[in-house]
Each structure stands twice: as structure tokens, then as C-alpha cells.
Design a protein around this motif. Structure first.
Motif, PDB file in Angstrom:
ATOM      1  N   GLU A  30      32.926  89.560  61.748  1.00  0.00           N
ATOM      2  CA  GLU A  30      33.130  90.983  62.027  1.00  0.00           C
ATOM      3  C   GLU A  30      34.603  91.337  62.038  1.00  0.00           C
ATOM      4  OE1 GLU A  30      31.052  93.577  62.111  1.00  0.00           O
ATOM      5  OE2 GLU A  30      29.674  92.049  61.358  1.00  0.00           O
ATOM      6  N   ALA A  31      35.453  90.417  62.518  1.00  0.00           N
ATOM      7  CA  ALA A  31      36.890  90.678  62.550  1.00  0.00           C
ATOM      8  C   ALA A  31      37.459  90.838  61.146  1.00  0.00           C
ATOM      9  CB  ALA A  31      37.609  89.550  63.279  1.00  0.00           C
ATOM     10  N   LEU A  32      36.876  90.132  60.182  1.00  0.00           N
ATOM     11  CA  LEU A  32      37.360  90.205  58.793  1.00  0.00           C
ATOM     12  C   LEU A  32      36.636  91.254  57.970  1.00  0.00           C
ATOM     13  CD1 LEU A  32      39.598  88.283  57.582  1.00  0.00           C
ATOM     14  CD2 LEU A  32      38.644  87.499  59.764  1.00  0.00           C
ATOM     15  N   ARG A  33      35.600  91.860  58.532  1.00  0.00           N
ATOM     16  CA  ARG A  33      34.797  92.811  57.780  1.00  0.00           C
ATOM     17  C   ARG A  33      35.617  93.960  57.187  1.00  0.00           C
ATOM     18  NH1 ARG A  33      30.220  90.930  56.359  1.00  0.00           N
ATOM     19  NH2 ARG A  33      29.627  90.455  58.505  1.00  0.00           N
ATOM     20  N   PRO A  34      36.636  94.490  57.885  1.00  0.00           N
ATOM     21  CA  PRO A  34      37.421  95.587  57.283  1.00  0.00           C
ATOM     22  C   PRO A  34      38.115  95.205  55.978  1.00  0.00           C
ATOM     23  CG  PRO A  34      37.783  95.500  59.644  1.00  0.00           C
ATOM     24  CD  PRO A  34      37.002  94.267  59.297  1.00  0.00           C
ATOM     25  N   LEU A  35      38.272  93.905  55.733  1.00  0.00           N
ATOM     26  CA  LEU A  35      38.924  93.459  54.499  1.00  0.00           C
ATOM     27  C   LEU A  35      37.925  93.147  53.387  1.00  0.00           C
ATOM     28  CD1 LEU A  35      41.659  91.103  55.995  1.00  0.00           C
ATOM     29  CD2 LEU A  35      42.083  93.157  54.634  1.00  0.00           C
ATOM     30  N   ALA A  36      36.633  93.304  53.657  1.00  0.00           N
ATOM     31  CA  ALA A  36      35.613  92.905  52.688  1.00  0.00           C
ATOM     32  C   ALA A  36      35.758  93.646  51.365  1.00  0.00           C
ATOM     33  CB  ALA A  36      34.218  93.119  53.269  1.00  0.00           C
ATOM     34  N   GLU A  37      35.944  94.946  51.422  1.00  0.00           N
ATOM     35  CA  GLU A  37      36.043  95.734  50.193  1.00  0.00           C
ATOM     36  C   GLU A  37      37.280  95.343  49.394  1.00  0.00           C
ATOM     37  OE1 GLU A  37      36.370 100.448  48.900  1.00  0.00           O
ATOM     38  OE2 GLU A  37      35.417  99.914  50.806  1.00  0.00           O
ATOM     39  N   THR A  38      38.384  95.118  50.104  1.00  0.00           N
ATOM     40  CA  THR A  38      39.626  94.717  49.429  1.00  0.00           C
ATOM     41  C   THR A  38      39.475  93.351  48.779  1.00  0.00           C
ATOM     42  OG1 THR A  38      40.959  95.994  50.984  1.00  0.00           O
ATOM     43  CG2 THR A  38      42.092  94.259  49.756  1.00  0.00           C
ATOM     44  N   MET A  39      38.891  92.388  49.503  1.00  0.00           N
ATOM     45  CA  MET A  39      38.699  91.054  48.938  1.00  0.00           C
ATOM     46  C   MET A  39      37.767  91.091  47.729  1.00  0.00           C
ATOM     47  SD  MET A  39      38.588  88.350  52.132  1.00  0.00           S
ATOM     48  CE  MET A  39      37.352  89.198  53.119  1.00  0.00           C
ATOM     49  N   THR A  40      36.738  91.924  47.806  1.00  0.00           N
ATOM     50  CA  THR A  40      35.822  92.048  46.671  1.00  0.00           C
ATOM     51  C   THR A  40      36.540  92.603  45.455  1.00  0.00           C
ATOM     52  OG1 THR A  40      33.909  92.333  48.123  1.00  0.00           O
ATOM     53  CG2 THR A  40      33.687  93.131  45.859  1.00  0.00           C
ATOM     54  N   ALA A  41      37.399  93.585  45.669  1.00  0.00           N
ATOM     55  CA  ALA A  41      38.160  94.162  44.552  1.00  0.00           C
ATOM     56  C   ALA A  41      39.090  93.115  43.934  1.00  0.00           C
ATOM     57  CB  ALA A  41      38.958  95.366  45.029  1.00  0.00           C
ATOM     58  N   TRP A  42      39.773  92.347  44.786  1.00  0.00           N
ATOM     59  CA  TRP A  42      40.622  91.268  44.259  1.00  0.00           C
ATOM     60  C   TRP A  42      39.790  90.278  43.445  1.00  0.00           C
ATOM     61  CZ3 TRP A  42      42.872  90.172  49.750  1.00  0.00           C
ATOM     62  CH2 TRP A  42      43.968  91.014  49.999  1.00  0.00           C
TER      63      TRP A  42
ATOM     64  N   PHE B  39      30.538  84.208  41.473  1.00  0.00           N
ATOM     65  CA  PHE B  39      30.734  84.030  42.910  1.00  0.00           C
ATOM     66  C   PHE B  39      30.019  85.133  43.679  1.00  0.00           C
ATOM     67  CE2 PHE B  39      32.945  84.582  46.907  1.00  0.00           C
ATOM     68  CZ  PHE B  39      33.159  83.275  47.333  1.00  0.00           C
ATOM     69  N   ASN B  40      29.406  84.774  44.797  1.00  0.00           N
ATOM     70  CA  ASN B  40      28.697  85.734  45.637  1.00  0.00           C
ATOM     71  C   ASN B  40      29.691  86.397  46.580  1.00  0.00           C
ATOM     72  OD1 ASN B  40      27.048  87.184  47.331  1.00  0.00           O
ATOM     73  ND2 ASN B  40      25.617  85.508  47.736  1.00  0.00           N
ATOM     74  N   ASP B  41      29.999  87.668  46.339  1.00  0.00           N
ATOM     75  CA  ASP B  41      30.999  88.374  47.144  1.00  0.00           C
ATOM     76  C   ASP B  41      30.606  88.490  48.612  1.00  0.00           C
ATOM     77  OD1 ASP B  41      32.804  88.851  45.024  1.00  0.00           O
ATOM     78  OD2 ASP B  41      31.596  90.554  44.348  1.00  0.00           O
ATOM     79  N   ALA B  42      29.329  88.348  48.923  1.00  0.00           N
ATOM     80  CA  ALA B  42      28.884  88.428  50.317  1.00  0.00           C
ATOM     81  C   ALA B  42      29.448  87.281  51.153  1.00  0.00           C
ATOM     82  CB  ALA B  42      27.363  88.430  50.390  1.00  0.00           C
ATOM     83  N   ALA B  43      29.947  86.226  50.499  1.00  0.00           N
ATOM     84  CA  ALA B  43      30.496  85.077  51.228  1.00  0.00           C
ATOM     85  C   ALA B  43      31.977  85.229  51.552  1.00  0.00           C
ATOM     86  CB  ALA B  43      30.292  83.801  50.417  1.00  0.00           C
ATOM     87  N   LEU B  44      32.624  86.278  51.041  1.00  0.00           N
ATOM     88  CA  LEU B  44      34.069  86.401  51.202  1.00  0.00           C
ATOM     89  C   LEU B  44      34.489  86.528  52.660  1.00  0.00           C
ATOM     90  CD1 LEU B  44      34.817  88.788  48.190  1.00  0.00           C
ATOM     91  CD2 LEU B  44      35.580  86.410  48.422  1.00  0.00           C
ATOM     92  N   THR B  45      33.792  87.344  53.431  1.00  0.00           N
ATOM     93  CA  THR B  45      34.204  87.519  54.831  1.00  0.00           C
ATOM     94  C   THR B  45      33.975  86.242  55.633  1.00  0.00           C
ATOM     95  OG1 THR B  45      32.042  88.529  55.281  1.00  0.00           O
ATOM     96  CG2 THR B  45      33.901  90.009  54.910  1.00  0.00           C
ATOM     97  N   THR B  46      32.883  85.535  55.353  1.00  0.00           N
ATOM     98  CA  THR B  46      32.641  84.262  56.041  1.00  0.00           C
ATOM     99  C   THR B  46      33.762  83.284  55.740  1.00  0.00           C
ATOM    100  OG1 THR B  46      30.255  84.586  55.768  1.00  0.00           O
ATOM    101  CG2 THR B  46      30.998  82.379  56.393  1.00  0.00           C
ATOM    102  N   GLY B  47      34.109  83.152  54.459  1.00  0.00           N
ATOM    103  CA  GLY B  47      35.154  82.209  54.079  1.00  0.00           C
ATOM    104  C   GLY B  47      36.500  82.561  54.667  1.00  0.00           C
ATOM    105  N   ALA B  48      36.868  83.825  54.627  1.00  0.00           N
ATOM    106  CA  ALA B  48      38.161  84.237  55.175  1.00  0.00           C
ATOM    107  C   ALA B  48      38.209  84.041  56.683  1.00  0.00           C
ATOM    108  CB  ALA B  48      38.432  85.703  54.821  1.00  0.00           C
ATOM    109  N   ALA B  49      37.121  84.384  57.377  1.00  0.00           N
ATOM    110  CA  ALA B  49      37.076  84.180  58.830  1.00  0.00           C
ATOM    111  C   ALA B  49      37.169  82.698  59.175  1.00  0.00           C
ATOM    112  CB  ALA B  49      35.796  84.778  59.396  1.00  0.00           C
TER     113      ALA B  49
END
Length: 396
Positions: free
Chosen positions: A5-17, A374-384
């Protein structure tokens, strides 16, 4: 430690990258656009950056402002950046725009996750003490990027007490993290044998010495090393990947030379030594039976990827905090693929983890396949999880 949840605000940005990187894949030591994007985003977050390490590698350095025991320590977090020489078949809107180039292993996701973690850590420096080196490595795919960074003084210029890496894993449930104890991936070596005989007319085999027959019997006997000379509880692989002999326009000629090439994999140094010694002995023995010469060559490329116990425990603790006990594993079996992060683990203590990305969206959508994405849904988990490793090591 930070949660998803702490990384969720960055999800859209990470997906765009991630999707931008996927659309613009670059091979090893050619990642100029990727490296420029990484350096730009790190600088925008206020992180010190050095570029051009091993040609296209980037390292960002971030210092925490919190107090605590970690103040004198430094760790490295590594992501790989390169793509593969493949044609993409996903049909995704962000498909590769570079013919013959494709992010078929998820390094685009690894890069985006580490950038996301870097952004969060830069905005929350008070949560940790000490130093984090963000290592964006070129050329993981068989081009020696990790060793090139080490040879360029990576850990002399950016000293670390421990180094950590991860890789996406289709088939491991989404939201799960696995930190194996001990061996994670196998050594990756290349071998070849040149069988040299005396060529002759295909209708008069008795006038020559047939290198093709020797090569064929060698290939058939090769797997006896695994089946009969290795401990049945050990793991080893010998596979043939290339055979070359003669000319397609001359099928009536028995060639004088046959080249057989392949790969060898092992999880331990003992099995690796056995494969090297016995493949050469077998080749010479078979060749001698047929009166031809065998010239074997074994090239050691990558050692096994083996987690250090203390750092694996740190990673597992971060996984528990990030995804919970039901999704954090420490019992994942080794895989016989190779990974050049092994070179970094030989140079410094560290550990390597698997990030679950769930079932692939296409039946053939596993690593190194034209349908992989790559499954973008995993980005927040990985970053956290990456941020959690920092707090587990350096938390204030």
C-alpha cells in the motif's frame, strides 16, 4: 517495513516506465536509452548518479538520514536492464518497436521496480541509516554484464556489506516472494567437441575414418554421465544445442570434421567438476574407438547462484513484512537456469529472490518466449519488497 500500500501511489508511474522500456528493448552493452532514462529518473529524485560503468551500467547512491546501527553500513540492490534477440509475438500495445529485440525475461519490470523503490526511499530517507547503492546492470543475458561491472571496480567504487537481487517468476502466485536457502540457480557453462577424421565419398566409407559416427555415439552416450556417474540425489544437466558437419549440397560426402556444442549446468562445484572432466573423457574414448581425434573444450561461464545464509534471512524477513507469512517462502527448489548475479555473490555476501507474477497470460508466456510479458500487477510488490530489504538491513 513498507507494505504494498505504501508503494501503491507509484504503481501508475512504474507501469508507464515498464511499458516504455518494453517498447524500446536494447541488447547487452547497448542499453543507452534505458540507462539514460534510469539516470534521469534517479537524478529527478535527488539521488547521486554515476553512468558508464561497464559501458552502459548506472549506479545511484542514496544515503539515509535516520539514526541507528546501520549508519556505517552499505548495501546494493541490483536490477538488470537488457533484452533478448527475439521477435515479439505478444500483440500488446507496448510491444517492441525494435525488430529482433524483445524484453522476454522481464528485465523491464526489474528496472521499473528498482526505480520505484529508489523514488520511495529517496522520499523516506529518515526511515533508514547508512547507504544504498542502486545497481542497474547491463548485459545479464549471456554477455557478462555482472563481471564487467566488477572488473570496472563496482564494489571498490561503491563498497557494500551485502548485495541483493530478484527475478520475476511466472507460475509462482502473484503477490508471493520466495527466498531459497542455499542454491538458487545452476552454473552455466558451454562445451564443445570437434571430432576430426578422414573424409571420403559417401559410397566408400571404408576409405575414411567417420567423424559423424563418432559424434553420433558420443551424443547418445553423453547422458550416461548424468544417469550413471552422478549421485542420483544431485542435479546436473548436459544438453546438445548445436551440431555442424558437411555441406547441405554435398550429402554424398562423409565430412572430415563434426562440431558438437552444448551447455552444462550444475548446482555444486563438485558436480560441475565431474561434468567437465567426464564429458572430455567420454569424447576421447568414443573417438578412439572409431579411429578419429576428439578435441574437447569446456568453458566456465557462470558459477551457481548460491544464497548466503545471513542475507537470505534478511530477505525472508523483508518478504514476511511485505507479503505476509502465507506468501513468503524459503523452500523454493533450485532452478537449472543460470544468472550472472552469481558473480556478485562470489564477490560479496548477498541473496537472490523470486517474485511471483502468477500464471502467464498466454500458454507459452514463460521466460525467453515470444509471448512473454511482465505482469505489471507485480510491480508494487517488488518495489515494496526492495524497500523492505533496505529497512531490514539499515532501518533506523
Amino acid at each position: 517495513m513498507p507494505t504494498e500500500e505504501a508503494l501503491r501511489p507509484l504503481a501508475e508511474t512504474m507501469t508507464a516506465w515498464r511499458r516504455d522500456l518494453h517498447a524500446h528493448p536494447e541488447l547487452g552493452f547497448e542499453e543507452t536509452r534505458t540507462a539514460a532514462l534510469v539516470a534521469s529518473e534517479l537524478r529527478a529524485a535527488g539521488i547521486a548518479v554515476e553512468e558508464g560503468i561497464a559501458r552502459t551500467g548506472v549506479v545511484g547512491t542514496l544515503r539515509g538520514t535516520g539514526g541507528g546501527a546501520g549508519g556505517n553500513r552499505a548495501i546494493g540492490l541490483r536490477a538488470d536492464m537488457d533484452a533478448l534477440a527475439m521477435e515479439e509475438a505478444t500483440g500488446a500495445p507496448w510491444s517492441s518497436r525494435s525488430p529482433g529485440r524483445m524484453h522476454a525475461c522481464g528485465h523491464d519490470g526489474h528496472t521499473a521496480m528498482l526505480l520505484g523503490a529508489a523514488k520511495w526511499l529517496a522520499a523516506n530517507r529518515e526511515r533508514f541509516a547508512g547507504t544504498v547503492h542502486l545497481i542497474f546492470q547491463p548485459a545479464e543475458e549471456s554477455r557478462g554484464g555482472a563481471q564487467a561491472m566488477l572488473s570496472d571496480g563496482l564494489f571498490d567504487r561503491f563498497p557494500v556489506d551485502a548485495v541483493y537481487g530478484l527475478h520475476n517468476l511466472p507460475g509462482l502466485p502473484l503477490g508471493h516472494v520466495a527466498v531459497p536457502k542455499g542454491p538458487v540457480l545452476a552454473s552455466s557453462d558451454t562445451w564443445e567437441v570437434r571430432f576430426r577424421g578422414r573424409g571420403t565419398h559417401g559410397a566408400k566409407p571404408h576409405l575414411g575414418t567417420d567423424a559423424t559416427l563418432a559424434a553420433a555415439q558420443f551424443i547418445a552416450a553423453l547422458h550416461s554421465i548424468i544417469a550413471r556417474e552422478m549421485d542420483p540425489m544431485a542435479t546436473g544437466v548436459l544438453s546438445v544445442g548445436h551440431i555442424a558437419a558437411g555441406h547441405p549440397e554435398a550429402p554424398n560426402v562423409i565430412p572430415a570434421e563434426v562440431l558438437v556444442r552444448g551447455t552444462a549446468r550444475a548446482l555444486t562445484p563438485e558436480v560441475r567438476d565431474l561434468l567437465e572432466a567426464r564429458f572430455a573423457g567420454l569424447a576421447r574414448g568414443v573417438a578412439g574407438t572409431h579411429g578419429v581425434e576428439a578435441v574437447p573444450l569446456y568453458t566456465r561461464r557462470l558459477p551457481p547462484t548460491v544464497n548466503h545464509a545471513a542475507q537470505a534471512a534478511v530477505m525472508h524477513r523483508a518478504a514476511l513484512a511485505t507479503v505476509g507469512a502465507g506468501a513468503a517462502r524459503d523452500d523454493h527448489p533450485p532452478i537449472t537456469a543460470g544468472e550472472d548475479f552469481a558473480c556478485m555473490l562470489e564477490a560479496r555476501p548477498g541473496a537472490y529472490a523470486w517474485l511471483g507474477t502468477g500464471e502467464p497470460g498466454h500458454p507459452e508466456g514463460f521466460h525467453h518466449n515470444p509471448h512473454f510479458d511482465f505482469n505489471d500487477a507485480a510491480l508494487t510488490t517488488g518495489a515494496a519488497f526492495l524497500c523492505g530489504i533496505v529497512e531490514a538491513e539499515l532501518g533506523a
